[in-house]
Design a protein around this motif. Structure first.
Motif, mmCIF file in Angstrom:
data_model
loop_
_atom_site.group_PDB
_atom_site.id
_atom_site.type_symbol
_atom_site.label_atom_id
_atom_site.label_comp_id
_atom_site.label_asym_id
_atom_site.label_seq_id
_atom_site.Cartn_x
_atom_site.Cartn_y
_atom_site.Cartn_z
ATOM 1 N N MET A 209 39.829 18.293 27.789
ATOM 2 C CA MET A 209 40.953 18.091 28.740
ATOM 3 C C MET A 209 42.356 17.623 28.172
ATOM 4 O O MET A 209 43.078 17.941 28.433
ATOM 5 N N SER B 166 43.706 20.018 25.848
ATOM 6 C CA SER B 166 44.294 21.238 26.432
ATOM 7 C C SER B 166 45.815 20.746 27.009
ATOM 8 O O SER B 166 46.650 21.519 26.887
ATOM 9 N N MET C 272 49.305 30.084 30.438
ATOM 10 C CA MET C 272 48.044 30.612 30.868
ATOM 11 C C MET C 272 46.955 29.492 30.563
ATOM 12 O O MET C 272 46.634 29.231 29.495
ATOM 13 N N THR C 273 46.216 29.054 31.530
ATOM 14 C CA THR C 273 45.109 28.301 31.553
ATOM 15 C C THR C 273 44.147 28.716 31.826
ATOM 16 O O THR C 273 43.805 29.013 33.163
ATOM 17 N N VAL C 274 42.861 28.877 30.767
ATOM 18 C CA VAL C 274 41.600 29.363 31.149
ATOM 19 C C VAL C 274 40.579 28.304 31.339
ATOM 20 O O VAL C 274 40.778 27.254 30.473
ATOM 21 N N ASP C 275 39.863 28.106 32.418
ATOM 22 C CA ASP C 275 38.946 27.226 32.353
ATOM 23 C C ASP C 275 37.414 27.822 32.193
ATOM 24 O O ASP C 275 36.774 28.066 33.267
ATOM 25 N N GLU C 276 37.000 27.909 30.853
ATOM 26 C CA GLU C 276 35.807 28.844 30.799
ATOM 27 C C GLU C 276 34.381 28.128 30.982
ATOM 28 O O GLU C 276 33.280 28.764 30.858
ATOM 29 N N THR C 277 34.559 26.869 31.342
ATOM 30 C CA THR C 277 33.571 26.261 31.868
ATOM 31 C C THR C 277 32.956 26.459 33.109
ATOM 32 O O THR C 277 31.766 26.113 33.634
ATOM 33 N N ILE C 278 33.928 27.120 33.857
ATOM 34 C CA ILE C 278 33.800 27.508 35.488
ATOM 35 C C ILE C 278 33.388 28.900 35.470
ATOM 36 O O ILE C 278 34.108 29.719 34.924
ATOM 37 N N ALA C 279 32.400 29.316 36.346
ATOM 38 C CA ALA C 279 32.515 30.842 36.537
ATOM 39 C C ALA C 279 32.861 31.042 38.119
ATOM 40 O O ALA C 279 32.394 30.637 39.100
#
Lengths: 118, 405
Positions: B1, B4, B27-34
């Motif tokens: 975090m 980032s 653009m912020t991606v949180d790939e730990t969440i689906a």
């Protein structure tokens, strides 16, 4: 399954900020989805701005390299392909070995970015 | 975090407006969440049996299955199809058994209001063969005409979805019949209950919301007698706003929203999806933006949650695409057909696909359409003797889907 996302696992949330990035507003012109794959991410970016390329500044939890990317565009919004006219083209672009942080997305284009986990 | 956030601040320090005055996009991606698991059915496509008649090559009339044209099979080879929606017009009731078997025994048929009555050699088995030729692992969405005979629909479920070795429910082993016609493996099918039943072409036969519900109940019971775990999609109104007419309320006693609300209240426990049709048009002087359609679709999603108290029922966006509309100065509608696959059209469709992918309540979707009308990914020359893909890159309405292939 489309070959490039044959190992897709889930859809990850994408947050955008900047001019005309509110997808629920009538003037929004940039939409993005992020598909998490076993090896990385696939970003699917639509830039509907007729004249303006968009600078995208990227962050994620992990670090990624841009393996390659592909774009679809044409000279005008009216461009189209028929038997004898090829006004819309798809271009293949190579990536880079350094960590992916930024890219310029062409005006009026659809782009697929293939990111690999470092 | 922290890394980032640091990256954002470091980059933000170097950010300035671009040449057109637009700021850079963070653009912020949180790939730990689906948001949701990936389901390739979100980028499916519709197949139209009526327009696919030209796929057949000259075949002996005594034959039970028409041969398909090699030039078209060669042309479309390489398209991968994860979810294929098989359309049939519901303006008339056409027994499916008339669309299989020896060609000379199939009665003349009229598949759409604009079709002419005549032999239809591209029937159900030909369609199954064609779609499996494209992708062996394909899943199906199959439209049931709610006006059909429920017994025939139960037989159809057996024909499409049951292994030929399973004991038949009736006197005829329809699964074995399918295998004998060359389609060995059964299909995984989502059953779509009707197609735009309250639309202008169908509404005479569907006089009320309740009539649609009652026919759906008969169809669900019929299919479940063969496939107890069958999945069903019931429709939202085909008048989702852009073509809303005051006479609709006069006829049905409620607005377009009352249609899906009645469906949810009456058969919500039996269905898995509500279908929506979203066409981008120019009636507002420009393409109605995806945001407008998404907000409209959200009203249905909100009703699903409030009426059923859960989000188990998802959206199946079973048709979407650009709707070309004649512009001033154009003498025919066809002059505007290019709008489905112009760059603006590709962008509008691509934008909608992104919205569907991102929406946790949209489960599956089928773009309109692989072949029919102005939407197809390849086209016929007027002589019908040659076909040509739009170009080597498959630039067509579906290009935004096939950009990934």
């Amino acid at each position: 399954m489309k070959r490039d996302i044959a190992d897709a696992v889930s859809v990850a949330p994408v947050r955008l900020s900047g001019d005309r990035t509110d997808s629920r507003a009538n003037d929004g012109t940039l939409t993005v989805s992020c598909i998490k794959t076993v090896s990385g991410l696939v970003l699917f970016i639509i830039n509907q701005e007729p004249d303006a390329e968009r600078e995208i500044v990227f962050t994620a939890k992990e670090r990624y390299t841009l393996d390659s990317w592909r774009s679809l565009s044409g000279k005008t919004l009216e461009s189209h392909n028929e038997d004898t006219r090829k006004e819309i083209t798809v271009e293949e672009h190579s990536g880079a070995e350094h960590a992916f942080q930024k890219i310029f997305i062409p005006a009026k284009s659809i782009c697929a970015l293939f990111l690999k986990k470092r | 975090m922290i890394r980032s956030l640091l990256s954002i601040f470091l980059l933000a320090g170097t950010i300035s407006a671009g040449a057109h005055g637009l700021s850079p996009v963070i653009m912020t991606v949180d790939e730990t969440i689906a948001i949701k698991p990936w389901d390739p059915g979100i980028i499916g496509i519709t197949f139209d049996q009526a327009s696919d008649q030209s796929l057949v090559s000259k075949t002996d009339a005594a034959s039970s299955v028409s041969a398909l044209r090699d030039d078209i099979l060669s042309l479309v080879r390489g398209f991968s199809i994860d979810l294929a929606r098989c359309t049939v017009h519901t303006t008339t009731s056409m027994p499916w058994k008339d669309r299989i078997g020896p060609l000379r025994q199939r009665p003349p048929q009229k598949l759409t209001p604009w079709d002419t009555l005549g032999p239809k050699d591209f029937g159900i088995v030909e369609q199954l063969n064609y779609i499996r030729h494209l992708d062996r692992r394909v899943k199906m969405a199959w439209i049931i005409n709610p006006l059909d005979d429920p017994n025939d629909v139960a037989d159809l479920a057996e024909f499409l979805c049951v292994a030929s070795t399973v004991k038949p429910r009736g006197a005829v082993n329809w699964a074995a019949r399918r295998a004998a016609l060359g389609v060995i493996e059964p299909f995984d099918v989502v059953w779509e209950l009707g197609n735009e039943s309250d639309g202008s072409e169908n509404s005479e036969r569907f006089p009320s919301f309740q009539f649609y519900i009652e026919r759906c109940q008969l169809m669900i019971r019929a299919v479940r007698s063969v496939l107890p775990k069958a999945k069903f999609a019931a429709q939202a109104s085909s008048m989702q706003g852009h073509v809303y007419k005051p006479e609709y309320k006069a006829k049905y006693g409620g607005t377009w929203e009352e249609f899906h609300r009645t469906v949810l209240r009456e058969i919500g426990d039996d269905i898995d999806y509500i279908t929506t049709h979203t066409y981008f048009g120019k009636s507002g002087g420009g393409y109605l933006p995806g945001s407008w359609w998404e907000n409209r679709q959200d009203r249905i999603i909100n009703d699903i949650k409030s009426i059923t108290g859960a989000n188990r029922i998802k959206i199946y966006n079973s048709e979407y695409g650009v709707w070309p509309e004649k512009r001033p100065g154009q003498t025919t509608w066809q002059q505007e057909w290019y709008a489905t696959h112009s760059l603006a059209g590709c962008l509008a469709v691509g934008d909608w696909i992104v919205r569907n992918i991102n929406n946790p309540d949209v489960a599956i979707a089928t773009m309109h359409c692989f072949t029919s009308g102005p939407w197809g990914v390849y086209k016929h020359r007027t002589t019908m003797k040659r076909v040509k893909r739009y170009d080597a890159h498959r630039i067509a309405p579906g290009s935004s889907i096939f950009l990934l292939s």
